[in-house]
Design a protein around this motif. Structure first.
Motif, short mmCIF file in Angstrom:
data_model
loop_
_atom_site.label_atom_id
_atom_site.label_comp_id
_atom_site.label_asym_id
_atom_site.label_seq_id
_atom_site.Cartn_x
_atom_site.Cartn_y
_atom_site.Cartn_z
N SER A 1 -22.14 34.37 37.36
CA SER A 1 -21.47 35.10 38.43
C SER A 1 -20.04 35.43 38.01
CB SER A 1 -21.47 34.30 39.74
OG SER A 1 -20.55 33.24 39.70
N SER A 2 -19.54 36.54 38.53
CA SER A 2 -18.18 36.96 38.18
C SER A 2 -17.14 36.40 39.14
CB SER A 2 -18.09 38.49 38.19
OG SER A 2 -18.21 39.00 39.52
N ASN A 3 -17.52 36.22 40.41
CA ASN A 3 -16.56 35.92 41.47
C ASN A 3 -15.51 37.02 41.55
OD1 ASN A 3 -15.54 34.45 43.65
ND2 ASN A 3 -14.20 33.20 42.37
N TRP A 4 -15.92 38.24 41.30
CA TRP A 4 -15.03 39.39 41.39
C TRP A 4 -14.80 39.75 42.85
CZ3 TRP A 4 -15.28 44.38 43.27
CH2 TRP A 4 -14.33 45.27 42.78
N PRO A 5 -13.58 40.11 43.25
CA PRO A 5 -12.37 40.26 42.46
C PRO A 5 -11.48 39.02 42.42
CG PRO A 5 -12.00 41.15 44.64
CD PRO A 5 -13.43 40.66 44.62
N VAL A 6 -11.94 37.90 43.00
CA VAL A 6 -11.11 36.69 43.01
C VAL A 6 -10.81 36.23 41.59
CG1 VAL A 6 -10.93 34.32 43.86
CG2 VAL A 6 -12.05 36.04 45.27
N VAL A 7 -11.70 36.55 40.65
CA VAL A 7 -11.48 36.21 39.24
C VAL A 7 -10.15 36.77 38.73
CG1 VAL A 7 -12.75 38.22 38.38
CG2 VAL A 7 -12.55 36.19 36.96
N GLU A 8 -9.69 37.87 39.34
CA GLU A 8 -8.46 38.50 38.88
C GLU A 8 -7.21 37.73 39.28
OE1 GLU A 8 -8.28 41.26 36.99
OE2 GLU A 8 -10.46 41.52 36.93
N LEU A 9 -7.36 36.72 40.11
CA LEU A 9 -6.19 35.97 40.57
C LEU A 9 -5.59 35.14 39.44
CD1 LEU A 9 -4.46 35.33 43.05
CD2 LEU A 9 -6.02 33.44 43.56
N ASN A 10 -6.42 34.45 38.68
CA ASN A 10 -5.93 33.57 37.63
C ASN A 10 -6.42 33.93 36.24
OD1 ASN A 10 -4.52 31.62 39.38
ND2 ASN A 10 -6.57 31.17 40.14
N SER A 11 -7.31 34.92 36.17
CA SER A 11 -7.85 35.35 34.89
C SER A 11 -8.13 36.85 35.02
CB SER A 11 -9.13 34.56 34.56
OG SER A 11 -9.66 34.93 33.32
N THR A 12 -9.14 37.34 34.33
CA THR A 12 -9.58 38.72 34.52
C THR A 12 -11.10 38.76 34.44
OG1 THR A 12 -9.58 39.35 32.18
CG2 THR A 12 -7.50 39.63 33.39
N PHE A 13 -11.67 39.81 35.00
CA PHE A 13 -13.11 40.00 34.90
C PHE A 13 -13.52 40.03 33.43
CE2 PHE A 13 -16.69 42.68 34.00
CZ PHE A 13 -17.65 42.26 34.90
N ALA A 14 -12.81 40.80 32.62
CA ALA A 14 -13.18 40.98 31.22
C ALA A 14 -13.13 39.67 30.45
CB ALA A 14 -12.26 42.02 30.56
N THR A 15 -12.09 38.86 30.71
CA THR A 15 -11.97 37.58 30.02
C THR A 15 -13.14 36.67 30.36
OG1 THR A 15 -9.56 37.71 29.95
CG2 THR A 15 -10.52 35.52 29.77
N HIS A 16 -13.49 36.62 31.65
CA HIS A 16 -14.59 35.75 32.08
C HIS A 16 -15.92 36.24 31.53
CE1 HIS A 16 -17.00 33.04 34.45
NE2 HIS A 16 -17.63 34.06 35.02
N PHE A 17 -16.18 37.53 31.62
CA PHE A 17 -17.47 38.03 31.15
C PHE A 17 -17.62 37.84 29.64
CE2 PHE A 17 -20.63 41.38 30.12
CZ PHE A 17 -21.66 40.91 30.91
N GLN A 18 -16.55 38.06 28.91
CA GLN A 18 -16.63 37.85 27.46
C GLN A 18 -16.87 36.37 27.15
OE1 GLN A 18 -16.52 40.39 24.97
NE2 GLN A 18 -17.44 38.61 23.94
N LEU A 19 -16.23 35.48 27.90
CA LEU A 19 -16.46 34.05 27.70
C LEU A 19 -17.91 33.69 27.96
CD1 LEU A 19 -15.40 31.18 27.16
CD2 LEU A 19 -14.77 31.05 29.58
N MET A 20 -18.51 34.30 28.99
CA MET A 20 -19.91 34.02 29.29
C MET A 20 -20.82 34.53 28.16
SD MET A 20 -19.90 32.30 32.10
CE MET A 20 -18.50 31.55 31.23
N LEU A 21 -20.50 35.70 27.61
CA LEU A 21 -21.27 36.22 26.48
C LEU A 21 -21.13 35.30 25.27
CD1 LEU A 21 -20.44 40.03 26.72
CD2 LEU A 21 -22.67 38.98 27.12
N ASP A 22 -19.91 34.83 25.02
CA ASP A 22 -19.68 33.95 23.88
C ASP A 22 -20.38 32.61 24.05
OD1 ASP A 22 -18.07 35.93 22.84
OD2 ASP A 22 -16.18 34.98 23.44
N THR A 23 -20.49 32.14 25.30
CA THR A 23 -21.07 30.83 25.58
C THR A 23 -22.59 30.87 25.65
OG1 THR A 23 -19.08 30.21 26.82
CG2 THR A 23 -21.05 28.87 27.19
N PHE A 24 -23.14 31.89 26.30
CA PHE A 24 -24.58 31.94 26.57
C PHE A 24 -25.32 32.97 25.74
CE2 PHE A 24 -22.78 29.89 30.29
CZ PHE A 24 -23.73 28.94 30.64
#
Length: 261
Positions: free
Chosen positions: A214-237
């Protein structure tokens, strides 16, 4: 084949129309966010964004939120988790696919999940085959495990890695107890940058068929960014379609149209 993605947790809102008191101290999020904006975020990654699960936004007027979701005909809104206070006689919006009573907000007393009305509400949901969206305070994870063990037949989908505050033994046991329930799922959501140790523990404990992207968009933008989180998920999974799509299909009962298959 292009990676297919179902976002199991996003929000949209318009503060010019809706009263969202919790945004008062968060100027970064005091903007209008639409499903089209979210589609644009996924387009930058070149993935096939099938749609996602709308989760209630703690609006002051819940009936207005229900109406706005009814009026939004976007095919990318695959399921709607709307706000209700659990009880055996609760009124559920006709367009709700499941419900969330947010247990992490200041207005919710500690121990609410153990109250008889909450437990009976879970039983009523299980009888209707409706999933419960669980957002709790991290320190109350042991209470969550006690509550949901009383209604193991209900589908419970935990938001934001259970808001686990760390990996002390008490938290690990509570997460393991939740994972042992037959119909439990957990989301790896963007908000604060996710702790890779908690992700690994959850992945190992819940197993590959019960962990949702899940992205938790747009709350993800509060302390990180959508792009940072999605890339981390791709790198992890990697391009694991169980994580990015199939587990959400099972958890929420999503039907994939021919254009999604």
């Amino acid at each position: 084949m292009t990676l297919r993605v179902i976002d199991s947790h996003f929000h949209i809102w318009n503060p010019q129309v809706q009263d969202l008191p919790w945004l008062a101290g968060l100027p970064k999020l005091q903007n209008t966010y639409t499903i089209g904006d979210l589609e644009a975020e996924y387009a930058r990654f070149g993935v096939n964004f099938l749609g996602g699960v709308y989760v209630e936004v703690d609006a002051a007027d819940h009936e207005q939120e229900d109406r706005l979701l009814y009026e939004n005909k976007s095919p990318k809104i695959l399921k709607r988790m709307l706000r209700v206070k659990l009880s055996p006689t609760m009124r559920v919006p006709i367009n709700a696919d499941g419900i969330r009573e947010p247990l992490h907000v200041d207005s919710e007393p500690r121990g609410r999940c153990l109250e008889p009305s909450f437990i009976e509400g879970l039983r009523a949901m299980a009888a209707k085959g409706m999933p419960f969206e669980l957002c709790n305070r991290g320190e109350e994870l042991p209470d969550m495990a006690k509550a949901f063990a009383q209604v193991p037949e209900v589908t419970v989908i935990m938001d934001h890695l259970g808001n686990a505050p760390g990996l002390d033994e008490t938290t690990k046991k509570a997460l393991a107890d939740m994972a042992a329930l037959p119909n439990s799922y957990i989301k790896v959501s963007g908000d604060n940058p996710v702790d890779p140790d908690i992700v690994k523990y959850v992945r190992d404990t819940f197993g590959p068929k019960k962990v949702l992207y899940s992205s938790n968009w747009p709350v993800v933008e509060l302390n990180s960014t959508f792009a940072t989180h999605f890339q981390l998920m791709l790198d992890t999974f990697g391009e694991d379609e169980d994580f990015f799509m199939n587990n959400a299909v099972r958890a929420y009962g999503i039907t994939l149209g021919k254009d999604m298959q």
